[in-house]
Design an enzyme around this catalytic site. Structure first.
Site, PDB file in Angstrom:
ATOM      1  N   CYS A 162       0.845  -1.195   0.000  1.00  0.00           N
ATOM      2  CA  CYS A 162       0.000   0.000   0.000  1.00  0.00           C
ATOM      3  C   CYS A 162       0.880   1.244   0.000  1.00  0.00           C
ATOM      4  O   CYS A 162       1.655   1.470   0.939  1.00  0.00           O
ATOM      5  CB  CYS A 162      -0.906  -0.001   1.238  1.00  0.00           C
ATOM      6  SG  CYS A 162      -2.053   1.393   1.289  1.00  0.00           S
ATOM      7  N   VAL A 163       0.756   2.042  -1.048  1.00  0.00           N
ATOM      8  CA  VAL A 163       1.566   3.255  -1.164  1.00  0.00           C
ATOM      9  C   VAL A 163       1.151   4.283  -0.122  1.00  0.00           C
ATOM     10  O   VAL A 163       1.988   4.969   0.474  1.00  0.00           O
ATOM     11  CB  VAL A 163       1.441   3.832  -2.592  1.00  0.00           C
ATOM     12  CG1 VAL A 163       2.247   5.117  -2.721  1.00  0.00           C
ATOM     13  CG2 VAL A 163       1.903   2.816  -3.625  1.00  0.00           C
TER      14      VAL A 163
END
Length: 274
Positions: free
Chosen positions: A183-184
């Site tokens: 997850c950025v």
């Protein structure tokens, strides 16, 4: 000394571009939350009056606001379950167990008080060829079909044995147990260790986004065409909030499906590609 070097010395994590980007995203997310909630309380005068009459309503909203942010940071700082950590923990537990079992089996000499230590190899160590077989390797091999070699399940980047459903994340540069995705926005991987926390974060964020959108619509209905620039700002924020709500709602439904069917995003995408 430049100002950047001075900052890097005070906060060493800023020297790492990846961690600096992650910190920037976290700061941007907090600012977005403050902007949406602050604009609401700034432009919606009836909300202030409602707060005086029914303080519990605003208190619950602010509690959800704070809870969503806390859950965000808890999830982003939690470990997804790295293979190296699990391997280290298992080897340490087995080492302590062997040490305690050896001490309990030590016969004492009646004359000199010395101890005689006898070490017996386990049956599982005899069945696997090779003299340097660790507890983690034996555990991982037991998870795979018979005849699987260590070479076929060894990660070429970390040089460790991967259990089923584990995958190497190139962003974190580590192997993750039950890898889902990187997850950025959180700046970390989602895996076995934090998938549940990730779901709760999405749930709280969706509820907060929905509640904020309802308050924006109520504010626009009550104060429409009074001050045009305020209405323009509120409509613009409501549009972006609606887009975020649709995305969060779909994400919540998708990850609820994954948890109920005991799957991960990576496994689902890879299965469809095949």
């Amino acid at each position: 000394m430049s100002i950047f070097n001075f900052c890097y010395r005070i906060v060493p994590c800023l020297a790492d571009p990846a961690r600096r980007s992650s910190l920037g995203l976290k700061a941007a997310l907090v600012v977005l939350h403050i902007v949406y909630a602050g604009t609401l309380f700034l432009f919606y005068s009836d909300l202030i009056e409602k707060t005086k009459e029914e303080p519990w309503y605003t208190a619950i909203y602010l509690l959800l606001f704070v809870a969503a942010l806390i859950q965000y940071f808890v999830t982003s700082c939690s470990s997804p379950g790295y293979v190296l950590d699990a391997m280290r923990d298992l080897n340490e537990k087995n080492s302590l167990y062997r040490r305690s079992s050896m001490l309990s089996k030590q016969p004492a000499s009646s004359k000199s008080g010395s101890f005689v230590i006898t070490v017996e190899g386990s049956q599982s160590e005899r069945n696997i060829p090779g003299s340097n077989v660790t507890s983690w390797t034996k555990l991982v091999l037991d998870m795979y079909p018979l005849g699987t070699s260590i070479r076929t399940l060894t990660c070429s980047y970390c040089n460790v044995e991967q259990p089923p459903r584990a995958k190497h994340c190139h962003d974190c540069d580590k192997c993750v147990l039950q890898f889902d995705h990187h997850c950025v926005w959180l700046g970390t991987c989602i895996g076995r260790g934090n998938h549940c926390r990730f779901w709760w974060y999405i749930f709280e964020e969706t509820a907060l986004c929905l509640w904020t959108g309802i308050l924006y619509i109520t504010c626009l209905k009550a104060n429409i065409s009074r001050v045009w620039w305020k209405d323009a700002i509120m409509i613009l924020l409501l549009v972006t909030l609606s887009i975020a709500l649709i995305f969060l709602l779909l994400l919540l439904i998708f990850h609820s499906y994954l948890i109920l069917t005991y799957q991960t995003t990576y496994e689902l995408v890879r299965r469809r590609r095949i």
